[in-house]
Structure formats: C-alpha cells, structure tokens
Design a protein around this motif. Structure first.
Motif, PDB file in Angstrom:
ATOM      1  N   ILE A   1      22.993 -43.989  40.932  1.00 33.24           N
ATOM      2  CA  ILE A   1      23.950 -44.711  41.905  1.00 33.24           C
ATOM      3  C   ILE A   1      24.175 -43.460  42.842  1.00 33.24           C
ATOM      4  CG2 ILE A   1      25.999 -44.468  40.675  1.00 33.24           C
ATOM      5  CD1 ILE A   1      26.545 -47.062  41.797  1.00 33.24           C
ATOM      6  N   ARG A   2      24.227 -43.826  44.108  1.00 34.63           N
ATOM      7  CA  ARG A   2      24.791 -42.921  45.325  1.00 34.63           C
ATOM      8  C   ARG A   2      26.271 -43.223  45.502  1.00 34.63           C
ATOM      9  NH1 ARG A   2      22.333 -40.904  50.841  1.00 34.63           N
ATOM     10  NH2 ARG A   2      23.457 -39.176  51.051  1.00 34.63           N
ATOM     11  N   TRP A   3      26.946 -42.252  45.145  1.00 37.40           N
ATOM     12  CA  TRP A   3      28.504 -42.267  44.971  1.00 37.40           C
ATOM     13  C   TRP A   3      29.105 -42.882  46.189  1.00 37.40           C
ATOM     14  CZ3 TRP A   3      30.886 -41.343  40.744  1.00 37.40           C
ATOM     15  CH2 TRP A   3      32.357 -41.517  40.538  1.00 37.40           C
ATOM     16  N   ASN A   4      28.745 -42.431  47.483  1.00 36.28           N
ATOM     17  CA  ASN A   4      29.132 -43.201  48.512  1.00 36.28           C
ATOM     18  C   ASN A   4      28.718 -44.382  49.122  1.00 36.28           C
ATOM     19  OD1 ASN A   4      26.779 -42.183  49.601  1.00 36.28           O
ATOM     20  ND2 ASN A   4      27.658 -40.570  51.121  1.00 36.28           N
ATOM     21  N   SER A   5      27.665 -44.925  48.903  1.00 34.17           N
ATOM     22  CA  SER A   5      27.127 -45.966  49.378  1.00 34.17           C
ATOM     23  C   SER A   5      26.851 -47.090  48.379  1.00 34.17           C
ATOM     24  CB  SER A   5      25.419 -45.719  50.281  1.00 34.17           C
ATOM     25  OG  SER A   5      24.799 -45.299  48.976  1.00 34.17           O
ATOM     26  N   GLY A   6      26.617 -46.637  47.143  1.00 32.51           N
ATOM     27  CA  GLY A   6      26.561 -47.528  45.989  1.00 32.51           C
ATOM     28  C   GLY A   6      25.117 -47.997  45.772  1.00 32.51           C
ATOM     29  N   SER A   7      24.389 -47.393  46.505  1.00 34.24           N
ATOM     30  CA  SER A   7      22.955 -47.553  46.337  1.00 34.24           C
ATOM     31  C   SER A   7      22.455 -47.242  44.896  1.00 34.24           C
ATOM     32  CB  SER A   7      21.883 -46.962  47.337  1.00 34.24           C
ATOM     33  OG  SER A   7      22.168 -47.284  48.637  1.00 34.24           O
TER      34      SER A   7
ATOM     35  N   PHE B   1      20.457 -53.390  32.606  1.00 31.28           N
ATOM     36  CA  PHE B   1      21.515 -52.510  32.676  1.00 31.28           C
ATOM     37  C   PHE B   1      22.034 -52.536  33.935  1.00 31.28           C
ATOM     38  CE2 PHE B   1      20.121 -49.177  29.167  1.00 31.28           C
ATOM     39  CZ  PHE B   1      20.295 -50.169  28.162  1.00 31.28           C
ATOM     40  N   THR B   2      23.279 -52.032  34.197  1.00 25.11           N
ATOM     41  CA  THR B   2      23.880 -52.189  35.487  1.00 25.11           C
ATOM     42  C   THR B   2      24.739 -50.856  35.839  1.00 25.11           C
ATOM     43  OG1 THR B   2      24.029 -54.491  35.707  1.00 25.11           O
ATOM     44  CG2 THR B   2      25.276 -53.263  37.269  1.00 25.11           C
ATOM     45  N   ILE B   3      24.492 -50.140  36.741  1.00 29.41           N
ATOM     46  CA  ILE B   3      25.027 -48.876  36.797  1.00 29.41           C
ATOM     47  C   ILE B   3      25.984 -49.291  38.259  1.00 29.41           C
ATOM     48  CG2 ILE B   3      23.484 -47.936  38.723  1.00 29.41           C
ATOM     49  CD1 ILE B   3      23.976 -45.164  37.378  1.00 29.41           C
ATOM     50  N   SER B   4      27.489 -48.604  37.920  1.00 31.43           N
ATOM     51  CA  SER B   4      28.469 -48.947  38.831  1.00 31.43           C
ATOM     52  C   SER B   4      29.340 -47.736  39.111  1.00 31.43           C
ATOM     53  CB  SER B   4      29.306 -50.321  38.735  1.00 31.43           C
ATOM     54  OG  SER B   4      29.564 -50.299  37.553  1.00 31.43           O
TER      55      SER B   4
ATOM     56  N   MET C   1      32.276 -43.349  36.739  1.00 27.14           N
ATOM     57  CA  MET C   1      30.876 -43.952  36.781  1.00 27.14           C
ATOM     58  C   MET C   1      30.465 -44.886  35.610  1.00 27.14           C
ATOM     59  SD  MET C   1      26.846 -42.428  37.226  1.00 27.14           S
ATOM     60  CE  MET C   1      27.048 -41.572  35.791  1.00 27.14           C
ATOM     61  N   TYR C   2      30.015 -46.048  35.553  1.00 26.06           N
ATOM     62  CA  TYR C   2      29.658 -46.919  34.514  1.00 26.06           C
ATOM     63  C   TYR C   2      28.290 -47.082  34.291  1.00 26.06           C
ATOM     64  CZ  TYR C   2      34.834 -47.324  35.370  1.00 26.06           C
ATOM     65  OH  TYR C   2      36.055 -47.070  35.685  1.00 26.06           O
ATOM     66  N   LEU C   3      27.812 -47.549  33.112  1.00 26.22           N
ATOM     67  CA  LEU C   3      26.524 -48.015  32.584  1.00 26.22           C
ATOM     68  C   LEU C   3      26.722 -49.241  31.947  1.00 26.22           C
ATOM     69  CD1 LEU C   3      23.595 -47.782  33.118  1.00 26.22           C
ATOM     70  CD2 LEU C   3      23.574 -46.766  30.749  1.00 26.22           C
ATOM     71  N   GLN C   4      26.945 -50.559  32.312  1.00 29.42           N
ATOM     72  CA  GLN C   4      27.028 -51.625  31.593  1.00 29.42           C
ATOM     73  C   GLN C   4      25.574 -52.114  30.872  1.00 29.42           C
ATOM     74  OE1 GLN C   4      29.594 -53.529  31.078  1.00 29.42           O
ATOM     75  NE2 GLN C   4      28.436 -54.653  29.318  1.00 29.42           N
TER      76      GLN C   4
END
Length: 121
Positions: free
Chosen positions: A50-56, A67-70, A78-81
């Motif tokens: 994940i790009r920290w500033n844009s959230g891409s 899985f979902t990264i956020s 940072m998280y990994l669901q």
C-alpha cells in the motif's frame, strides 16, 4: 527507523486474523509499505503493498479477494486483514517499506520482525 509487526496467532481454516505493523522513526508518507510472508522451507514472498499517502494497493494473486491491506495515518500503522484463511497461508509474516512499489524482498531496505500465522485445517 523501526517497523514492528504483531497480531499473528493460531486460527482454523476459514477463519480471519488481522496483522498490524507500527512504523516509527521517520516519515513514510511517500513510501510503499508491504507485507511479505515466509513459509517453512520456502522463500519469502510478496503478499500485498500500500502506498502510504495515496492508499493505492497491490496484491499477490494468491491473496486477492481474501486479504485487505490498509493503513491508519494518524496511528502510523498498517494492517493486513486476512479472511478465508487456508493452511497454505501458514507462514511468518513480515512488514517492510520501500520508496517504490516492488515485489522482491531485496528491494525493501526497512523490515520489521516477523509474526507467526498458523492456520490449522
């Protein structure tokens, strides 16, 4: 610079788990943050980034849809669901940071310690 991963554990197949990675020591606003994993006897492999500033975001095919990264900018975390976990997801999971989107571990200069995820079938 410090990355600290936590949240691993033992879960049954089909279950869920959320990993966290706390970042400190510098500003990662323009960085790509990533999760890698390493199963016993295998090479470390890319999971998601994940790009920290844009959230891409970008995912390995093996985890897409499960899985979902956020990230939480305020908490510098940072998280990994991880949902619908499979026995093949059993591995030590690591968080890492790089200036660019990369899927090769050697391109990441910053690493956290690993956290074990074990999925029982």
């Amino acid at each position: 610079v410090q990355l600290q991963a936590f949240g691993g554990g033992l879960v049954q197949a089909g279950g869920s788990l959320r990993l966290s990675c706390a970042a400190s020591g510098r500003t990662f606003s323009s960085y790509w943050m990533a999760w890698f994993r390493q199963a016993p006897g295998k090479e470390r492999e890319f999971v998601a980034s994940i790009r920290w500033n844009s959230g891409s975001t970008y995912y390995a095919d093996s985890v897409k849809g499960r899985f979902t990264i956020s990230r939480d900018n305020a908490k510098n975390t940072m998280y990994l669901q991880m949902n619908s976990l499979e026995s093949e997801d059993t591995a030590v999971y690591y968080c890492a940071a790089s200036r660019s989107l990369r899927v090769v571990q050697s391109e990441y200069p910053y690493w956290g310690q690993g956290t074990q995820v074990t999925v029982s079938s």
